[in-house]
Design a protein around this motif. Sequence first.
Motif, short mmCIF file in Angstrom:
data_model
loop_
_atom_site.label_atom_id
_atom_site.label_comp_id
_atom_site.label_asym_id
_atom_site.label_seq_id
_atom_site.Cartn_x
_atom_site.Cartn_y
_atom_site.Cartn_z
N PHE A 143 0.76 -1.21 -0.12
CA PHE A 143 -0.10 0.13 -0.09
C PHE A 143 0.81 1.19 -0.21
O PHE A 143 2.07 1.12 0.41
CB PHE A 143 -0.88 -0.12 1.21
N GLN A 144 0.27 2.44 -0.23
CA GLN A 144 0.95 3.51 -0.37
C GLN A 144 -0.09 4.73 -0.08
O GLN A 144 -1.12 4.76 -0.74
CB GLN A 144 1.64 3.85 -1.78
N LEU A 145 0.28 5.49 0.64
CA LEU A 145 -0.68 6.67 1.14
C LEU A 145 0.53 8.07 0.96
O LEU A 145 1.29 8.05 1.53
CB LEU A 145 -1.21 6.68 2.72
N GLY A 146 -0.27 8.96 0.39
CA GLY A 146 0.53 10.26 0.18
C GLY A 146 0.05 11.46 -0.32
O GLY A 146 -1.04 11.62 -0.33
N SER A 147 0.89 12.63 -0.23
CA SER A 147 0.40 13.81 -0.75
C SER A 147 1.29 14.49 -1.49
O SER A 147 2.43 14.33 -1.52
CB SER A 147 0.03 14.55 0.63
N GLU A 148 0.78 15.42 -2.44
CA GLU A 148 1.67 16.17 -3.28
C GLU A 148 1.38 17.62 -3.45
O GLU A 148 0.02 17.86 -3.68
CB GLU A 148 1.71 15.52 -4.65
N LEU A 149 2.14 18.39 -3.61
CA LEU A 149 2.02 19.66 -3.77
C LEU A 149 2.75 20.18 -5.00
O LEU A 149 3.87 19.65 -5.29
CB LEU A 149 2.86 20.82 -2.79
N SER A 150 2.26 20.96 -6.11
CA SER A 150 2.68 21.51 -7.29
C SER A 150 2.34 22.60 -7.76
O SER A 150 1.33 23.01 -7.17
CB SER A 150 2.59 20.41 -8.20
N ASP A 151 2.97 23.41 -8.60
CA ASP A 151 2.80 24.52 -9.03
C ASP A 151 3.41 24.91 -10.42
O ASP A 151 4.42 24.40 -10.85
CB ASP A 151 3.16 25.69 -8.23
N LYS A 152 2.64 25.62 -11.20
CA LYS A 152 3.17 25.83 -12.65
C LYS A 152 3.37 27.35 -12.75
O LYS A 152 2.56 28.11 -12.39
CB LYS A 152 2.03 25.54 -13.82
N ILE A 153 4.64 27.54 -13.22
CA ILE A 153 5.34 29.00 -13.43
C ILE A 153 5.66 28.85 -14.98
O ILE A 153 6.63 28.20 -15.42
CB ILE A 153 6.39 29.12 -12.60
N ASN A 154 4.81 29.82 -15.89
CA ASN A 154 5.04 29.95 -17.14
C ASN A 154 5.00 28.36 -17.77
O ASN A 154 4.06 28.04 -17.55
CB ASN A 154 6.29 30.25 -17.48
N ARG A 155 5.99 27.78 -18.36
CA ARG A 155 5.95 26.55 -18.94
C ARG A 155 6.57 25.39 -17.98
O ARG A 155 6.58 24.05 -18.18
CB ARG A 155 6.38 26.41 -20.18
N TRP A 156 6.79 25.73 -16.74
CA TRP A 156 7.43 24.88 -15.73
C TRP A 156 6.61 24.52 -14.76
O TRP A 156 5.97 25.15 -14.35
CB TRP A 156 8.60 25.42 -15.09
N GLU A 157 6.63 23.15 -14.51
CA GLU A 157 5.86 22.75 -13.26
C GLU A 157 6.79 21.96 -12.44
O GLU A 157 7.40 21.19 -12.81
CB GLU A 157 4.85 21.57 -13.83
N THR A 158 6.74 22.47 -11.29
CA THR A 158 7.64 21.72 -10.04
C THR A 158 6.71 21.45 -8.92
O THR A 158 5.59 22.05 -8.66
CB THR A 158 8.41 22.82 -9.60
N GLY A 159 7.18 20.59 -8.14
CA GLY A 159 6.52 20.02 -7.15
C GLY A 159 7.24 19.26 -6.13
O GLY A 159 8.41 18.71 -6.35
N ALA A 160 6.62 18.75 -5.09
CA ALA A 160 7.32 17.81 -4.10
C ALA A 160 6.22 16.87 -3.65
O ALA A 160 5.04 17.16 -3.58
CB ALA A 160 7.70 18.56 -2.73
N ARG A 161 6.70 15.70 -3.27
CA ARG A 161 5.57 14.53 -2.71
C ARG A 161 6.17 13.88 -1.72
O ARG A 161 7.55 13.54 -1.87
CB ARG A 161 5.53 13.52 -4.07
N LEU A 162 5.41 13.42 -0.55
CA LEU A 162 5.80 12.61 0.55
C LEU A 162 4.71 11.53 0.58
O LEU A 162 3.49 11.86 0.47
CB LEU A 162 5.39 13.51 1.78
#
Length: 255
Positions: A143-162
């Motif tokens: 099993f796996q439980l998690g959360s993810e934060l991400s954001d788009k700036i112009n044509r870039w998308e960056t994020g972090a996941r735990l």
Amino acid sequence: MFTIRELMSRFFISYRKGKTTSTSTHSLKFLNNIRYCFGEKKQREVYIMLLPVFFLLSQGVKGQSIENQFQLRAATEFSKKVVKKVYVSFTPELRWNDAMSFDRYLLTGGLEYKPYKFLKLYGNYRFVGDKKSDGKTEYFHRFQLGSELSDKINRWETGARLNCTNYTDDEGSDMFFRYKVFTSYNIRKSKITPQASFEVFHQLDKNIIYKYRSSVGFDYKLKKKISVGVDYRFDYYKTKNKNRHIVDLELKIRL
């Protein structure tokens, strides 16, 4: 001219013949295979495309005798929005080791909730059938439980996941935290989206870093709701004297 499958077979075989020698030696063998498969005219373009791969191959193995393991993965992900902000997915997957010897199959079901545009909460259940050398198959439930934060700036998308999981692609069912950062770039007027990520596997019972995973690849959009993903992943083990090199192919279908 060789097919991609034939080239990959030569890639795996060239490494399999000397698993305890340095990665740089194996890289030279693979470069010779590229020259042989594609010829002198196209070898330069192929080298440029593979530069990120060889950069990852060179990390953490200099001056060491190390075991290099190789794996090919192929999966198809089906996903569908069931109600507002809620998505479900189902992903069958096959894996092969070394020179295309079958290793295991996986069936993964997932549930995802997006309360905000920048936040994702998710859970997965994975059924694993692991084929052993004696012909028998062992079965696991993960099993796996998690959360993810991400954001788009112009044509870039960056994020972090735990996420918290009892699955790391290896034997055993110890509990892990996995910390991941990722980025992708939407190329203007192109169907290709390159991407890269870095992930840390934290083994909780021993409170140690189990391994690092670096990844480079791209998604190619075939149709509005269908795309193909190709990735190279490099697992560097902190607790074992080995590395794992993974080629991952995935067909993504939104229903």
